[in-house]
Design an enzyme around this catalytic site. Structure first.
Site, short mmCIF file in Angstrom:
data_model
loop_
_atom_site.label_atom_id
_atom_site.label_comp_id
_atom_site.label_asym_id
_atom_site.label_seq_id
_atom_site.Cartn_x
_atom_site.Cartn_y
_atom_site.Cartn_z
N THR B 107 0.81 -1.21 0.00
CA THR B 107 0.00 0.00 0.00
C THR B 107 0.84 1.26 0.00
O THR B 107 0.45 2.29 -0.52
CB THR B 107 -0.91 0.01 1.25
OG1 THR B 107 -1.58 -1.22 1.32
CG2 THR B 107 -1.90 1.13 1.22
N THR B 183 1.92 -4.37 4.49
CA THR B 183 1.88 -4.59 5.94
C THR B 183 1.43 -5.99 6.33
O THR B 183 1.78 -6.45 7.41
CB THR B 183 0.93 -3.58 6.61
OG1 THR B 183 -0.34 -3.65 5.99
CG2 THR B 183 1.48 -2.17 6.51
N ASP B 184 0.67 -6.67 5.47
CA ASP B 184 0.07 -7.93 5.90
C ASP B 184 1.10 -8.96 6.37
O ASP B 184 0.86 -9.67 7.34
CB ASP B 184 -0.79 -8.53 4.78
CG ASP B 184 -2.12 -7.81 4.65
OD1 ASP B 184 -2.39 -6.92 5.48
OD2 ASP B 184 -2.89 -8.14 3.73
N LYS B 262 0.83 -7.91 13.29
CA LYS B 262 -0.24 -7.06 12.79
C LYS B 262 -1.53 -7.49 13.48
O LYS B 262 -1.98 -8.62 13.31
CB LYS B 262 -0.37 -7.19 11.27
CG LYS B 262 -1.37 -6.22 10.69
CD LYS B 262 -1.43 -6.28 9.17
CE LYS B 262 -2.39 -5.22 8.64
NZ LYS B 262 -2.52 -5.22 7.19
#
Lengths: 615, 446
Positions: B107, B183-184, B262
């Site tokens: 992202t 980020t995942d 996360k």
């Protein structure tokens, strides 16, 4: 007045169950917020790779935004911590219904866009907005109103105040659906524009899906004159201010063109910021403003502006001079409070000796004074001032302005271009289906001119009909007329709403809606249980008790039930014998006086007729 | 991408219509509808979703609108749009210590994609760098475009490539490494690098964004700024994750890669340290790095041991799970298994037996806990004792993701079961701790 063109943008807040892109309620709150978060915003590139000037402008102001929220009515969508949910269908069908009413053509697919707005009023930095329909046309009072577009968008957060570089917003309003109606440019007189604004807003309200009350309809005006520029005036607070705003903006543009011509006549050329430190010239000044700055270690800088005498003080609008336009820019762009210019000096504690000293130091007659603690800020402010002066050589700058309470306007930001739009990629396009259009057709609001004709046709006076249309209760009036209209006249029902409701308004402390009381009173009247006169008395008491007692109980308590025809007959006989007369007029007067509010004159007449024919 | 003449997501009918009038994507056109109405705007490609018969037009006022092809009469092409050339000079590389920015996708590098109508990682790092001019004042930045992939397409072989790229940058004299990552799975990659770099000349700072960088509210601006700052200023030389500390802007938390997880699908403060505290914070407003940990690996000589085994499985135990799931992995030739047990690290009888068969077949089996917080303990209940007897390896207070990265790294060096057992239990990068402080339990709510 010079020929002008005015386009309207009417924004109507919808009273849907939930917000446009999340399922939070659409209620504004006044209790203490549960939490706050702080954010900064940056402009982003549009899909065509340009950055919008309005967006950059706000960014340069380096603001910190504080958002106030509530755990039970603000969710991660408003916090920009979660993607938007699907578009609220109730809002979409209402927008489609309004589109149909204004003969605008719905698009086949509605695409939600992000309109970059980085004054902080949207946590995301953009407002979600979608065009629903285009190219409509309506006629109101013989005026043709071109409807350019109808959009559905989310309302912005509520600005609560400022604290230094921080701007505080409340998230309760963010995301409430708004219908935006944009008209094409119209050349009608200012009063007609006001009527059209009223017509458009009120017709949307007639969907029954619009919010009522202060701030629920907001109007923006796009005003231009020949040779001028399109200026957008945002947030005209009241309809009645529209004619004034138009008149003053036309004047402003005319005067800016005069300034342009004068600058050229004087043979002046665009300026560059030429700053001179004049703190020592004002070392012993009596001006509190300057003194406090200097005492804090600040400086006074003068911008040399040779040749501008008489122009800086030239009045553009009542009490608003060219210098005010410059000061607006300084206030928007920097943290400085404003400026002083040579056309208004000596004044504000600055003496003519001090002015002369500054003039001889600068070697020019016209100048602007800026005072502040940080020199870098003064330099920035000088650039802003000179940029604005240089715009005057071209005439009227395109900008977005805010309406003041007196109808004059002040600078808000540069006019945003179309570069600030890019698709909301978190949402899929919505296909406008036949089913959706059919649902919308059933929601089509009645235009107010038809509504007026309908009321007058029912026997209301034109004035009363207009009052109902303007009131927030027309739907309640319609509903009660449809239930009780045969037995209670539409005029009676309407006047209860537009007159009686004034003194039994929704004050604090009401536990029930006052409309409940009105409806109960009308029902008692329609059932023949009370007289028309008793309605007023009962409702007055009902209001005193803030709706805590049912109207029927008040009627019982006060003995206000209507007397039966048998009782009336008996009373007429008794009165006649007591007064020793058979004069209908005398008996009628006496009976009506004694049984005021509990007796119906028609019943008395009937009884008198029977009495006289029998005796 | 802009050069595409006809767009795959439109129907043949639309493409035929456009071709008939010589219109291509991004043509500025005057469209005459059959009913006489005229719409002017730029013809846009359409996202892969919605009705392919609906033509998307960017209206002059900036709005995109959709009109069905059946309503269109004629198209008059006014102008063929050409994308604007970027104005202004390419930003210089900046001043100060050398930082290497390694882009992998996600992202943080996203922009609007017409093919899917969604945010897609397609931003070039050059473009991204133009968006962060303030980086110039804190570092001299080198840009390395390593991958342009979704975070979910990251895997152990790519960790190997990533490690090689980081090592190369360090050998080249970079004083700070920043990895831009989706980020995942960022915490997996960050954990993996913690093991591959036994010691390092520079911190390896992973960062990304939860809200795409095509929006003014994106967290990417502060995340990148803080990460570059930390990469060149930090005294520690560990692999870390640097993301928002709360929903507000202004404070960035730096978590050890081996401890980061996360914990939210969308919030900007999604990352938290599990069973540990963050190693440091960055106050973005002041431009300051504040250390929170007292012991850490100092900057030193880079000792890089790259390579990861991609035949390791990480699976979650669930009530009703059948031992066949484990048998399948053994049969398919997997080299090791991490299983997330319940509570202290338990599984059903059926799975227990299957895990016994896996160990028998020579596969190391590491048991972690699906409670996320807390540590595995196989001594308390009988089922734990049984598992221990079978030879499974408890993960201690390591997260499942870290245990997976560690096992993958170990198996690339040795397949000896005893050696694997020893290495899993040996602290290498602060991934294991004997002490869990009471404060180290937090749901990330702030």
């Amino acid at each position: 007045m010079v020929k002008h063109k005015v386009g309207l943008e009417i924004h109507v807040q919808l009273d849907t169950e939930s917000k446009l892109f999340c399922r939070c309620p659409t209620t504004l709150r006044n209790d203490d917020p549960h939490f706050t978060i702080k954010r900064r915003l940056r402009p982003s590139m549009s899909e065509l790779g340009q950055v919008d000037p309005a967006a950059l402008w706000e960014f340069r102001k380096r603001r910190v935004y504080v958002y106030e929220g509530y755990n039970d009515s603000t969710c991660l969508v408003e916090l920009d911590e979660e993607p938007p949910h699907d578009m609220n269908e109730e809002a979409l069908s209402t927008a489609l219904a309004v589109s149909m009413r204004f003969n605008a053509k719905p698009f086949d697919e509605v695409i939600v866009m992000r309109k970059v707005v980085i004054d902080g009023s949207n946590t995301s930095g953009f407002q979600r907005t979608a065009l629903v329909a285009r190219n409509g046309l309506v006629t109101f009072m013989d005026l043709k109103v071109p409807i350019w577009t109808i959009a559905l968008e989310e309302d912005a957060a509520r600005r609560m105040g400022e604290n230094g570089r921080e701007v505080i917003y409340r998230l309760d309003r963010l995301g409430i659906p708004l219908i935006e109606i944009s008209t094409g440019p119209m050349e009608y007189p200012p009063n007609a524009i006001m009527d059209i604004a009223f017509y458009l807003g009120q017709t949307v309200r007639n969907t029954g899906k619009a919010k009522r009350g202060l701030g629920s309809i907001r109007q923006d005006l796009n005003i231009s004159i020949e040779g001028g520029a399109k200026v957008e005036v945002k947030g005209v607070p009241e309809l009645s201010l529209i004619p004034k705003v138009i008149q003053y903006e036309v004047e402003r543009q005319v005067n800016l063109l005069k300034i342009r011509d004068e600058l050229n006549r004087r043979g002046l050329k665009p300026y560059s910021p030429d700053l001179v430190d004049v703190t020592s010239e004002l070392a012993s000044t009596k001006s509190n403003l300057i003194r406090s700055v200097v005492e804090q270690g600040g400086k006074v800088m003068a911008i040399k502006l040779p040749g501008l005498s008489g122009i800086l003080g030239f009045e553009l609008q009542p009490k608003r001079r060219f210098g005010s336009e410059l000061a607006d820019r300084v206030r928007s762009w920097t943290e400085l409070g404003g400026l002083l210019h040579s056309d208004e000096l000596p004044n504000y504690g600055i003496t003519s000796e001090e002015v002369e000293r500054i003039k001889s130091r600068l070697g020019v007659d016209s100048f602007i004074l800026l005072s502040g603690i940080e020199e870098s800020e003064l330099v920035e402010a000088a650039t802003v001032v000179v940029d604005r002066i240089n715009e005057a050589f071209k005439g009227v700058p395109e900008e977005t302005r805010a309406a003041n309470d007196d109808g004059t306007t002040k600078f808000l930001r540069p006019r945003p271009g179309s570069a600030r739009m890019y698709p909301e990629t978190d949402l899929r396009p919505v296909r406008i289906t036949k089913a959706l259009l059919e649902r919308a057709a059933s929601l089509m609001p009645e235009p107010i001119d038809e509504q007026l004709r309908r009321y007058v046709g029912m026997g209301m006076s034109r004035e009363l009909a207009m009052q109902v249309v303007r009131s927030p209760y027309s739907r309640d009036v319609d509903r009660l007329i449809s239930i009780y209209g045969g037995k209670a006249s539409p005029t009676l029902i309407a006047s209860l709403f537009v007159n009686t409701l004034k003194y039994i308004g929704r004050e604090e402390g009401w536990s029930v809606d006052p409309i409940v009381g009105i409806e109960e009173a009308i029902k008692l009247y329609a059932d023949g249980k009370i007289t028309r006169e008793a309605i007023g008395e009962a409702l007055e008491e009902y209001a005193k008790r803030r709706g805590s007692t049912r109207v029927e109980d008040i009627v019982r308590e006060r003995g206000l039930f209507k007397l039966s025809p048998e009782d009336v007959e008996r009373i007429v006989r008794d009165t006649a014998s007591k007064l020793g007369t058979s004069s209908e007029a005398v008996i009628m007067q006496e009976v009506m006086k004694r049984y005021r509010g509990r007796i119906d004159a028609r019943d008395v007449s009937a009884a008198l007729k029977r009495f006289n024919s029998s005796s | 991408m802009l050069a595409l003449a006809f767009f795959v997501s439109y129907s043949d009918k639309v493409n035929a219509k456009l071709r008939e009038f010589g219109a291509v994507m991004f043509s500025k056109a005057r469209i005459r509808m059959r009913d006489g109405e005229v719409i002017e705007g730029i013809i846009l490609p359409r996202p892969d979703v919605g009705d392919p018969d609906v033509v998307i037009i960017k209206h002059e006022n900036g709005y995109n609108v959709g009109v069905h092809v059946d309503g269109i009469g004629e198209i008059e092409v006014l102008q063929v749009y050409s994308p604007p050339t970027r104005a202004g000079p390419r930003p210089s590389s900046g001043n100060g210590p050398r930082a290497a920015l390694i882009a992998t996708g996600g992202t943080i590098m996203s922009k609007v994609d017409y093919a899917t109508g969604a945010v897609y990682p397609s931003f070039s790092l050059d473009e991204l760098y133009e968006m962060y001019p303030e980086l110039r004042s804190i570092a001299s930045v080198e840009l390395i475009n390593l991958f342009s992939i979704f975070s979910e397409d990251m895997n152990p072989s790519r960790w190997t490539e990533m490690g090689d790229a980081i090592n190369k940058a360090m050998q080249g004299g970079a004083e700070g490494i920043v990895v831009l990552h989706g980020t995942d799975t960022m915490h997996y990659s960050a954990a993996a690098m913690s093991f591959a770099f036994r010691s390092a000349a520079a911190p390896i700072v992973f960062t990304g964004s939860q809200r795409s960088s095509d929006r003014p509210s994106s967290d990417s601006f502060e995340n990148i700024y803080a990460s570059v700052l930390a990469s060149v200023k930090a005294p520690f030389a560990e692999s870390v994750v640097s993301m928002h500390a709360s929903s507000s802007d202004g404070l960035i938390a730096i978590h050890r890669g081996v401890r980061a997880r996360k914990m939210h699908s969308s919030r900007r403060d999604a990352f938290v340290s599990i069973n540990a505290k963050p190693i440091a914070f960055v106050d973005v407003t002041k431009g300051e790095l504040k250390m929170a940990a007292t012991s850490f690996k100092q900057r030193g000589e880079t000792v890089y041991e790259g390579g990861f085994d991609d035949r390791v499985a990480l699976i979650k135990y669930y009530p009703g799970m059948d031992g066949e799931v484990i048998d399948y992995l053994v049969d398919r030739g997997y080299h090791g298994i991490v299983i997330e047990g319940t509570g202290f690290g338990h599984v059903s009888e059926s799975v227990r037996d299957a895990l016994g068969r896996a160990v028998e077949a020579g596969l190391p089996v590491v048991v972690s806990t699906q409670t996320i917080y807390g540590r595995v303990n196989l001594n308390v209940y009988r089922r734990g004792v049984e598992l221990e007897k079978l030879g499974v390896i408890p993960s201690g207070d390591m997260s499942s993701e870290t245990a997976y990265a560690k096992l993958s790294w170990i198996l690339a060096r040795t397949r000896d079961l005893e050696e694997v057992r020893r290495l899993v239990a040996t602290p290498m990068a602060f991934e294991l701790s004997e002490r869990t402080e009471p404060i180290n339990y937090c749901l990330g709510v702030s």
